[in-house]
Write an enzyme that holds these catalytic residues in place. Structure first.
Site, PDB file in Angstrom:
ATOM      1  N   TYR A 185      41.135  33.672  28.237  1.00  8.65           N
ATOM      2  CA  TYR A 185      41.995  34.198  27.185  1.00  8.65           C
ATOM      3  C   TYR A 185      42.141  35.714  27.364  1.00  8.65           C
ATOM      4  O   TYR A 185      41.759  36.252  28.402  1.00  8.65           O
ATOM      5  CB  TYR A 185      41.463  33.775  25.815  1.00  8.65           C
ATOM      6  CG  TYR A 185      41.562  32.268  25.649  1.00  8.65           C
ATOM      7  CD1 TYR A 185      42.810  31.643  25.671  1.00  8.65           C
ATOM      8  CD2 TYR A 185      40.437  31.476  25.538  1.00  8.65           C
ATOM      9  CE1 TYR A 185      42.923  30.262  25.576  1.00  8.65           C
ATOM     10  CE2 TYR A 185      40.547  30.090  25.435  1.00  8.65           C
ATOM     11  CZ  TYR A 185      41.793  29.486  25.453  1.00  8.65           C
ATOM     12  OH  TYR A 185      41.924  28.122  25.360  1.00  8.65           O
ATOM     13  N   ARG A 232      30.836  35.803  24.301  1.00 10.95           N
ATOM     14  CA  ARG A 232      30.882  34.618  25.164  1.00 10.95           C
ATOM     15  C   ARG A 232      31.634  34.951  26.439  1.00 10.95           C
ATOM     16  O   ARG A 232      32.747  35.504  26.388  1.00 10.95           O
ATOM     17  CB  ARG A 232      31.569  33.460  24.448  1.00 10.95           C
ATOM     18  CG  ARG A 232      31.441  32.151  25.224  1.00 10.95           C
ATOM     19  CD  ARG A 232      31.918  30.945  24.428  1.00 10.95           C
ATOM     20  NE  ARG A 232      31.029  29.829  24.663  1.00 10.95           N
ATOM     21  CZ  ARG A 232      31.418  28.557  24.825  1.00 10.95           C
ATOM     22  NH1 ARG A 232      32.685  28.226  24.739  1.00 10.95           N
ATOM     23  NH2 ARG A 232      30.541  27.606  25.056  1.00 10.95           N
TER      24      ARG A 232
END
Ligand SMILES: Cc1cc2nc3c(=O)[nH]c(=O)nc-3n(C[C@H](O)[C@H](O)[C@H](O)COP(=O)(O)O)c2cc1C
Length: 367
Positions: A185, A232
């Site tokens: 992303y 993350r």
């Protein structure tokens, strides 16, 4: 009945920064696509997450930080007051059930489509390179739109969108936030040279490509304090359409992790291998060596079963293990693992979309 709590400390409490957790098993973030276009979660989500509050830590499904950050229909947001009120139901329910929950902050970058963007605008990305594959819109699956490259002077706005979302997550009663810098992303698109062709201060060298993630972490830490912010990463997960990961995974993510150490974050969370796929890594990449660079608590995820969790915890390779898919069909996963009970496999059709069915109707074991 067996009780594995003597054989492993996975069922013992620990802490991630300032977050005290009752055991070392986390629920990995799971997008379940059951929210309306307003991105407001409600009673359904409160029930679902409360059912899973036995996890030491729940990482919420990825949550859009802004209208522009959205790339999937039916996903929640955390930028409006209505969304905050919706999430408040969730955090209250999880806390009442004795659990802890952090909000995963998400901007999809180029993994989007004009139909999912405000006013049909182009999605934004480091560079104007289309992702291969399909976006999930209200009209079904369609090719990803070719994004436009962010102007350099727009980047402070992106950082402040993260800070705003972090503030809203605090108002919603979360225990912390997880910066989603994984799974190709926006932040990962900046990090990797396959998706970042910029020539400004945010492209080119490793220092430049990791700059946005570090600026976002700094901004979010400014809201929450360092010990309630996790991150993350998925250093080897290929992009949609199998764009290879960065051309020098060890150097790029190694540099990033060394810099992240300066923040003393609550935790670092790795997807070990290909998210939801193989745990194998490309030649020359050693994720345990990367992990070892991190000086704080570490959560390992991807394709774990109880045996692997016990053995990697026993070897001191992880502080916590995150399970994703097993939590879909087993709301009481911790109990089932501890007492060696059979697991329920949720049908894949239940993963995304729909309502209560395949979501809150998986039974917990009655001991
Ligand atoms: C239905 C589904 C939704 C997911 N949604 C997210 C998400 O919102 N954010 C994220 O970082 N990873 C997401 N993932 C990846 C999982 O967090 C996890 O990395 C992956 O499932 C591997 O762990 P497991 O083998 O224990 O399932 C998702 C995976 C699945 C199957």
């Amino acid at each position: 009945m067996v009780d594995y709590s003597k054989a492993t400390d996975l069922f013992s409490p620990t802490r991630l920064g300032a977050i005290k957790v009752s055991n070392r098993i986390a629920m990995a973030p799971l997008t379940r696509s059951r929210v309306g276009d307003d991105g407001v979660p409600g009673d359904l989500q409160a029930t679902y997450y409360a059912q899973r509050a036995g996890a030491g830590l729940i990482v919420s499904e990825a949550t859009n930080i802004s209208a522009e950050g959205r790339g999937y229909a039916m996903t929640p947001g955390i930028w409006t007051d209505e969304q905050v009120a919706g999430w408040r139901k969730v955090t209250d329910a999880v806390h009442a059930a004795g659990g802890k929950i952090v909000n995963q902050l998400w901007h999809v970058g180029r993994i989007s489509h004009v139909d999912l963007q405000p006013n049909g605008q182009l999605p934004v990305a480091p560079s104007a390179i289309a992702a291969e594959g399909k976006a999930f819109t209200n009209n079904g699956f369609v090719d990803f739109s070719t994004p436009r490259a962010l102007e350099t002077d727009e980047i402070p706005r992106i950082v402040s969108d993260y800070a705003h979302a972090a503030k809203m997550a605090k108002a919603a009663g979360f225990d912390g936030v997880e910066v989603h810098s994984a799974n190709s992303y926006l932040l990962d698109q900046f990090i990797r040279d396959s998706t970042n062709r910029r020539t400004d201060a945010y492209g080119g060298s490793i220092e430049n490509r990791t700059r946005l993630t570090l600026e976002v972490v700094e901004a979010v830490v400014g809201v929450w304090g360092h010990d309630r912010v996790g991150i993350r990463l998925s250093p080897t997960t290929p992009d949609a359409g199998n764009t290879p990961p960065d051309s020098n995974v060890m150097a790029t993510y190694g540099y990033l992790i060394e810099k992240l150490n300066n923040f003393e974050l609550a935790y670092m969370h790795f997807v070990e291998g290909d998210t939801g796929g193989s745990r194998k890594t490309p030649q020359g990449v050693d994720l345990d060596a990367l992990r070892a660079l991190f000086t704080g608590p570490y959560i390992g995820n991807n394709g774990y079963d109880f045996e692997l969790a016990k053995s990697r915890r026993g070897a001191g390779l992880v502080d916590m293990v995150a399970f994703g898919r097993p939590f879909i069909g087993n709301p009481d996963l911790i109990t089932r693992l501890r007492y060696g009970l059979a697991l329920t496999e949720a049908p894949k059709e239940a993963y995304y979309g729909g309502g209560a069915e395949g979501y809150i109707d998986f039974a917990a074991t009655v001991l």
